[in-house]
Each structure stands twice: as structure tokens, then as C-alpha cells.
Design an enzyme around this catalytic site. Structure first.
Site, PDB file in Angstrom:
ATOM      1  N   ARG A 176       4.891  16.578  -2.350  1.00 52.18           N
ATOM      2  CA  ARG A 176       5.820  16.805  -3.473  1.00 52.18           C
ATOM      3  C   ARG A 176       5.253  17.839  -4.439  1.00 52.18           C
ATOM      4  NH1 ARG A 176       6.288  10.618  -5.132  1.00 52.18           N
ATOM      5  NH2 ARG A 176       5.938   9.925  -3.003  1.00 52.18           N
ATOM      6  N   GLU A 207      -1.627  -3.542  -5.520  1.00 54.89           N
ATOM      7  CA  GLU A 207      -0.274  -3.846  -6.004  1.00 54.89           C
ATOM      8  C   GLU A 207       0.227  -5.189  -5.468  1.00 54.89           C
ATOM      9  OE1 GLU A 207       0.454   0.290  -4.700  1.00 54.89           O
ATOM     10  OE2 GLU A 207       2.092   0.256  -6.152  1.00 54.89           O
ATOM     11  N   ASN A 213       7.134  -5.912   0.657  1.00 56.30           N
ATOM     12  CA  ASN A 213       7.422  -4.545   0.197  1.00 56.30           C
ATOM     13  C   ASN A 213       8.284  -3.906   1.284  1.00 56.30           C
ATOM     14  OD1 ASN A 213       7.444  -1.868  -0.469  1.00 56.30           O
ATOM     15  ND2 ASN A 213       5.227  -1.691  -0.777  1.00 56.30           N
TER      16      ASN A 213
END
Ligand code: ADP
Length: 399
Positions: A241, A384, A8
């Protein structure tokens, strides 16, 4: 039996892990940080022990060299030699409308991922660099791209089109893509295992709550709606965010001296739980401050849970029948109080938490709904990297 290297690759960091497949056994993992920032660091944990090294890491090529060294380190390595790695799987953030599934990487795929860089300028370029450096390391061994967006390619137009002129979709492909797809796919399958149900006729609402956060509605194993949109900024209130906001606020701020760079920073780095609480982007700090009487921290927690409830309600209204909702990600897996707060008031739509089960489950996976709750509530531990290893093994070695 095959050893799969999972990569990743971000702009200044590179995470890796080695899985033995099909056993799904992690043999060890590591992280390279501060690539291109003077002195960098690699830290690795394997079954044999820990390894870490500080060194100048000017670029990803050097990072990969350190990964190879750490992987094959005599004392604390994960493998004896690179020959043992059978294939590699890569996290790729954006596959646009090109990929609805993971794919074996070839020249054409690299070109397409490069094309998608326009949609994810901060993420796809380092992903491509990671792939190219791994090709240098592993030669012709199979490599697989696993896209954050792929799982959401099953969204119907009603869920992915924005209410703006059609030509913006036709010309620029402005639409909802959705992210965290690898995680939502993994946990949605896991919760079915936990509940001993099959994909058929089952609907799940998956809440991935980490620094980034999104909710996805999964029907018959397919994503039918998700809260992140054209970028990972839309939807829930996240660590830093904003999530959903009236777009006219941006126009208002543009007229008051904000420019593109300032708005970008405001919405992505200075908003969310950090901006609302004024305390931190970390849920633990905010929960502590709220418990000590900080009003802004308390209101941030209220906004956080309220926004998630709104999405759960909206998705429940668009699914034939919700069978389960699940919590995952750093906050979903660890924060008993956030789970409780989100579920408060959802009893009316059949989502009934058992507070004792919630407490007892703590940071483990488990079912936390009342026995009589029409909708099951579950904590699921996402992985993941394992999903990437599974896809890589399946594509490279299962015919
Ligand atoms: P990322 O999206 O970066 O992968 P994670 O899924 O690891 O993030 O989630 C990170 C968040 O998890 C942190 O911001 C922190 O607020 C939260 N978290 C971790 N442990 C706890 C805990 N015990 N209680 C509350 N929040 C926690």
C-alpha cells in the site's frame, strides 16, 4: 476458568485460537484457508499435536464445521467437546463512530456492524458471516465484537477531521477512523508494564509494522492520533500500500486512462515496498536485495524509515512529552536493521537507540534505548487474539 474461542474471519480465510482465561493461556490455534476456492485447507496446532486436512470448503459454514471437527479431534484436538467453550470473541474491522469499546453481540450490534459495511466492504461482511456461523455453533453463549477502529474513537476532531467540506463528514462520515486499534491498545499497555509506569501522565508512540503498518500516539492510555485514516491505506508506506500520497496524483491518473478499479489495485496491491523496490513486499527480500547492491531496494528502505520518522516527529510535537516509542508487528519485532534505521537521526528529539541492546534483543521483547535516552525505546510482541480473549472474558464473565 473459562475457555474462550477467538475468531478472525476474512473473506477467504478464518483464523481461530482457544484461550483459557483468566490465565491467558493459549490452548491451540488454527487457520482455514482458500474458503470458496475449490480445495481448501485447515491446519491446527494444539498442545497435543498438529492436525491438517484438505477438503472442498465452498463457504464459511463448511469452514466452521471443519473448525468444530479439528477443535474436538480425538488425537490432536484442543478441547473435548464444544460444550467446553464458554464464549467467543470476534475481530471486527469497522465499528464506525458507533463503538469506542468492545461489545457483547446482539441483534442490534449485528445490524450496526452491517451498517458499517459501507465503510469496510471487504472486511465487515466476512466478519458478520463469522459471527453468524459461530452463533450456529455455540447457540446462546456470549459473543463479543472487538473492533479495529474502537481504540481510536478517542481522537480529537483536530486529528480526525480532514480539510474537506464539513458536509462530507456530516453526510458520509468521511473522517479518520484508524485501524490496528486492538494491537496498539495491547502493546501500549504492555510497554507500560515493561517500564513499570501507569497510564496517567504517560505518552507512548506505538509503531505497528507488519504487512499493513500504522503509528499511533497514545496519551494517558488513549489514542490521540493515528496514521491510518478513512481506510487502512493512509499513512506509512506498507508492503503493497502506498500510504500518504498527493490526492491530485489520482486525478492526474484518472485523466490518463486509470479507472476506479485500476487505481484501487495500484494503491492497495502494487504500491508500497513492492512498487518502490520492484523486488517484493517482504522486508526480508528487500533487505537482502539492498545488501546485494540493488539501488531501488535501498531507496525503498530509505523511504520506509523516513516516513515512519516523520510520523514519530509529528506525534512527538503534539504530545506533552514522549515517554516511550515501541516497535511491534512482523517487521517491528523482527527487523533489527529497520529499527536501527528508523531511529537514526531521532537523537535530537531524545530518542537514542543502543545498537548493542537492539542486536541482543533481536526478536524478543525488550528495551533497546540507551540508558541515558530521555525516551525509552521498546520492542513489544503484539497479540491481538489475546486482547480479544481478554475483552471477551471481561465482558462476558466479569461483572
Ligand atoms: P500482517 O500485517 O499480515 O499481520 P506481520 O505482522 O506478520 O503481517 O508482518 C509481516 C512482515 O514481517 C513480512 O512482510 C516481513 O517483511 C516481516 N518480517 C518477518 N520476519 C522478518 C525478519 N526476520 N526480518 C525482516 N522482516 C521480517
Amino acid at each position: 476458568m473459562a475457555k474462550i474461542l477467538v475468531i478472525n474471519c476474512g473473506s477467504s480465510s478464518l483464523k481461530y485460537e482457544v484461550y483459557e482465561m483468566p490465565e491467558k493461556k493459549s490452548l491451540g490455534k488454527g487457520l482455514v484457508e482458500r474458503i470458496g476456492e475449490g480445495v481448501g485447507i485447515i491446519s491446527q496446532e494444539s498442545l497435543k499435536g498438529k492436525h491438517s486436512e484438505e477438503a472442498p470448503i465452498p463457504d464459511h459454514r463448511k469452514a466452521m464445521e471443519l473448525v468444530r471437527k479439528a477443535l474436538t479431534d480425538g488425537k490432536a484436538g484442543i478441547i473435548g467437546s464444544m460444550d467446553e467453550i464458554a464464549a467467543a470473541g470476534h475481530r471486527v474491522v469497522h465499528g464506525g463512530e458507533f463503538y469506542a469499546e468492545s461489545v457483547i453481540i446482539d441483534g442490534k450490534v449485528l445490524e450496526t456492524v452491517d451498517k458499517c459495511s459501507e465503510l469496510a466492504p471487504l472486511h465487515n461482511p466476512p466478519n458478520i458471516t463469522g459471527i453468524k456461523e459461530t452463533i450456529n455453533l455455540l447457540g446462546k453463549k456470549p459473543q463479543v465484537a472487538v473492533f479495529d477502529t474502537a481504540f481510536h474513537q478517542t481522537l480529537p476532531p483536530a486529528a480526525y477531521l480532514y480539510g474537506i467540506p464539513r458536509e462530507l463528514y456530516d453526510k458520509y462520515r468521511i473522517r479518520r477512523y484508524g485501524f490496528h486499534g486492538t494491537s496498539h491498545r495491547y502493546v501500549a499497555a504492555e510497554v507500560l508494564n515493561m517500564l513499570k509506569r501507569s497510564e496517567e501522565n504517560t505518552s507512548v508512540i506505538s509503531c505497528h509494522l507488519g504487512n499493513g503498518a500504522s503509528v499511533t500516539a497514545v496519551r494517558n492510555g488513549k489514542s490521540v492520533d493515528t496514521s491510518m485514516g478513512f481506510t487502512p491505506l493512509e499513512g506509512l508506506v506498507m508492503g503493497t500500500r502506498s500510504g500518504d500520497i498527493d490526492p491530485a496524483v489520482l486525478l492526474y491518473l484518472l485523466k490518463r486512462g486509470y479507472n476506479e478499479a485500476k487505481l484501487d489495485k495500484l494503491l492497495n496491491k502494487q504500491s508500497g515496498m513492492l512498487g518502490l523496490s520492484g523486488v517484493s513486499n517482504d522486508m526480508r527480500d528487500i533487505e537482502k536485495a539492498a545488501a546485494e547492491g540493488n539501488k531501488n531496494a535501498q531507496e525503498a528502505l530509505d523511504v520506509y524509515a523516513y516516513r515512519i520518522r516523520k510520523y514519530i516527529g509529528a506525534y512527538a510535537a503534539n504530545l506533552p512529552k514522549t515517554d516511550a516509542i515501541l516497535f511491534t508487528g512482523g517487521i517491528g519485532q523482527n527487523s533489527v536493521s529497520t529499527r536501527a534505521k528508523i531511529c537514526e537521526g531521532l537523537e535530537g528529539i531524545g530518542i537514542i537507540l543502543d545498537p548493542k541492546k537492539n542486536e541482543a534483543t533481536g526478536r524478543k521483547a525488550g528495551i533497546i534505548s540507551a540508558d541515558y535516552s530521555p525516551v525509552a525505546i521498546a520492542v513489544v510482541i503484539t497479540n491481538e487474539e489475546l486482547q480479544i480473549a481478554i475483552d471477551t472474558y471481561d465482558l462476558a464473565f466479569k461483572k
